[in-house]
Motif scaffolding. Structure first.
Motif, PDB file in Angstrom:
ATOM      1  N   CYS A  69       5.658  -4.951   1.608  1.00 31.08           N
ATOM      2  CA  CYS A  69       6.769  -5.638   0.938  1.00 31.08           C
ATOM      3  C   CYS A  69       7.999  -4.731   0.907  1.00 31.08           C
ATOM      4  O   CYS A  69       7.887  -3.539   0.635  1.00 31.08           O
ATOM      5  N   PRO A  70       9.187  -5.286   1.185  1.00 25.85           N
ATOM      6  CA  PRO A  70      10.409  -4.477   1.160  1.00 25.85           C
ATOM      7  C   PRO A  70      10.691  -3.858  -0.208  1.00 25.85           C
ATOM      8  O   PRO A  70      10.057  -4.203  -1.208  1.00 25.85           O
ATOM      9  N   ASP A  71      11.663  -2.972  -0.232  1.00 27.60           N
ATOM     10  CA  ASP A  71      11.958  -2.162  -1.406  1.00 27.60           C
ATOM     11  C   ASP A  71      12.756  -2.863  -2.492  1.00 27.60           C
ATOM     12  O   ASP A  71      12.602  -2.547  -3.667  1.00 27.60           O
ATOM     13  N   LEU A  72      13.648  -3.768  -2.105  1.00 23.14           N
ATOM     14  CA  LEU A  72      14.567  -4.352  -3.077  1.00 23.14           C
ATOM     15  C   LEU A  72      14.653  -5.865  -2.979  1.00 23.14           C
ATOM     16  O   LEU A  72      14.646  -6.436  -1.883  1.00 23.14           O
ATOM     17  N   LEU A  73      14.814  -6.507  -4.136  1.00 18.17           N
ATOM     18  CA  LEU A  73      15.172  -7.905  -4.240  1.00 18.17           C
ATOM     19  C   LEU A  73      16.558  -7.916  -4.881  1.00 18.17           C
ATOM     20  O   LEU A  73      16.742  -7.362  -5.968  1.00 18.17           O
TER      21      LEU A  73
ATOM     22  N   GLU B 154      25.714  -0.029   3.829  1.00 18.30           N
ATOM     23  CA  GLU B 154      25.037  -1.049   4.638  1.00 18.30           C
ATOM     24  C   GLU B 154      24.474  -2.158   3.752  1.00 18.30           C
ATOM     25  O   GLU B 154      24.531  -3.332   4.110  1.00 18.30           O
ATOM     26  N   ALA B 155      23.922  -1.794   2.608  1.00 13.68           N
ATOM     27  CA  ALA B 155      23.373  -2.796   1.694  1.00 13.68           C
ATOM     28  C   ALA B 155      24.480  -3.708   1.172  1.00 13.68           C
ATOM     29  O   ALA B 155      24.334  -4.936   1.168  1.00 13.68           O
TER      30      ALA B 155
ATOM     31  N   VAL C 171      15.533 -10.726   5.771  1.00 10.24           N
ATOM     32  CA  VAL C 171      15.230  -9.367   5.317  1.00 10.24           C
ATOM     33  C   VAL C 171      16.127  -8.416   6.095  1.00 10.24           C
ATOM     34  O   VAL C 171      16.304  -8.558   7.302  1.00 10.24           O
ATOM     35  N   ALA C 172      16.739  -7.486   5.391  1.00  4.63           N
ATOM     36  CA  ALA C 172      17.636  -6.520   6.029  1.00  4.63           C
ATOM     37  C   ALA C 172      17.047  -5.124   5.904  1.00  4.63           C
ATOM     38  O   ALA C 172      16.475  -4.776   4.870  1.00  4.63           O
TER      39      ALA C 172
ATOM     40  N   VAL D  57      16.490  -9.707   0.513  1.00  3.62           N
ATOM     41  CA  VAL D  57      15.366  -8.781   0.499  1.00  3.62           C
ATOM     42  C   VAL D  57      15.758  -7.624   1.406  1.00  3.62           C
ATOM     43  O   VAL D  57      16.229  -7.843   2.528  1.00  3.62           O
ATOM     44  N   MET D  58      15.607  -6.407   0.907  1.00  4.23           N
ATOM     45  CA  MET D  58      16.046  -5.239   1.672  1.00  4.23           C
ATOM     46  C   MET D  58      14.983  -4.162   1.744  1.00  4.23           C
ATOM     47  O   MET D  58      14.336  -3.845   0.746  1.00  4.23           O
TER      48      MET D  58
END
Length: 75
Positions: free
Chosen positions: A17-21, A63-64, A55-56, A30-31
Motif C-alpha cells: 500500500c502506498p505511503d499517503l492518502l 512533486e507531490a 497513484v503517483a 494516493v502517493m
C-alpha cells in the motif's frame, strides 16, 4: 498540508500500500514516496498493478504538490 490538503499516513498498512492518502479540493490522491533513487518493492509493484485508481510516485514535496495541483486544475 501547506496547500490546504488533508494527509493521512498509510505507510504502516503494508502489503505494498502506498505511503499517503491525500485529499484536496474534493479529490483523493494516493502517493508512494521514494527517495532520489528509490524503486518499488515487489509488493508495491503488485499493488500498483492491481489498483484501479490513480497513484503517483513522488520524490519531493514539490512533486507531490504538482501531482495534486495538476489534477485539481483539470477538474
Amino acid at each position: 498540508r501547506s496547500i490546504g490538503a488533508s494527509v493521512t499516513l498509510l505507510h504502516a498498512v503494508g502489503g505494498g500500500c502506498p505511503d499517503l492518502l491525500v485529499g484536496h479540493r474534493n479529490q483523493t490522491f494516493v502517493m508512494e514516496i521514494k527517495g532520489p533513487t528509490g524503486t518499488l518493492t515487489p509488493a508495491q509493484e503488485k499493488w500498483h498493478a492491481e489498483w484501479r485508481g490513480q497513484v503517483a510516485i513522488v520524490r519531493t514535496v514539490e512533486e507531490a504538490i504538482g501531482a495534486v495541483e495538476v489534477r485539481c486544475s483539470r477538474a
